[in-house]
Design a protein around this motif. Structure first.
Motif: not given
Ligand code: GCO
Ligand code: CA
Length: 263
Positions: A144-156
């Motif tokens: 499954n292709i996850c992301s930095m956003m599997s661990e961290l938030g970011r604006n927008t």
């Protein structure tokens, strides 16, 4: 012995969203390593045909199938068609995904739901219809292709982060339920790569572009081809005792709190 652990020659690999970007880069890596590539796309038949031609020109065995990964009927029919025309799907990469960069307070609920539907529900749908054969065969690889956003938030990117955070846990739950069938389910978490999806925030001089180069210890955007090795590893025997692991390919982003821009 050691290199044969990475041998995926003759395996059939379905990659969703393999007509461009990271999906295409990973599919190319698997294809050049000898796997047959099953190219899913849903944008247009022309885009799928173009992608298949690209793979074929590289000497890769490839065939395209147009279906909407969010539509369970289309997925079920397509998996049946694929497995009758090509053979068993040994490797599945759930890569297809969308992003909508909208501040949460301004985001329409329908937009939020669409991101969750494509990025989180469709990996469940496609895996559900591919895993049945894997359970029968007592063998399979799901990535499954996850992301930095599997661990961290970011604006927008709140909806995307919710989906990719969920996908990390879905990966761990798939691993929990299917490892007993000798099916290894893992994730790849790409850092920031130079693709169409990131083009709007990668323009030279764009504040985000400078931020990412500074925030990444390797001090650059990733090249999609950097993902091929991780995809081959998680698709091969070399990862037969790895379950529920998210392999981050991020140039060191998650290893660090970051540094002042003048360091
Ligand atoms: C963004 C980017 C990211 C990357 C990737 C990071 O807007 O922050 O598009 O979402 O695409 O997911 O891992
Ligand atoms: Ca984990």
């Amino acid at each position: 012995m050691s290199l044969s652990l990475f041998d995926i020659k003759g395996k059939n690999a379905l990659i969703t969203g393999a007509t461009h970007g990271l999906g295409m880069a990973m599919a190319k890596g698997l294809g050049l390593a000898g796997a047959t590539i099953i190219v899913n796309g849903n944008s247009s038949q022309e885009k799928i045909d173009k992608a298949v031609a690209m793979y074929t020109n590289l000497g890769i065995k490839a065939k395209g199938y147009k279906f909407d990964v969010t539509n369970e009927n289309e997925v079920q029919d397509s998996i049946t068609k694929i497995e009758s025309e090509i053979g068993p799907i040994h490797i599945l990469i759930n890569n297809a995904g969308i992003i909508k960069r909208i501040p949460l307070e301004n985001m329409e609920v329908d937009d939020f739901k669409e991101v969750l539907n494509v990025d989180l529900v469709s990996p469940f749908i496609v895996s559900k219809h591919v895993v049945r054969g894997m359970i029968e065969r007592k063998s399979g690889k799901i990535i499954n292709i996850c992301s930095m956003m599997s661990e961290l938030g970011r604006n927008t990117v709140g909806a995307y982060a919710a989906a990719k955070g969920g996908l990390k846990m879905l990966t761990q739950n798939m691993a929990t339920e299917w490892a007993k069938h000798n099916i290894q389910v893992n994730g790849i978490g790409p850092g920031y790569f130079a693709t169409e999806q990131t083009a709007p925030i990668r323009i030279n001089g764009h504040p985000f572009n400078d931020f990412i180069v500074n925030r990444t210890p390797a001090a650059k955007w990733g090249d999609p081809n950097d993902l091929a090795g991780s995809a081959i590893f998680l698709a091969s025997k070399a990862s037969d005792f790895i379950n529920g692991h998210i392999l981050y390919v991020d140039g060191g982003i998650l290893a660090t709190i970051g540094k002042p821009s003048n360091e």
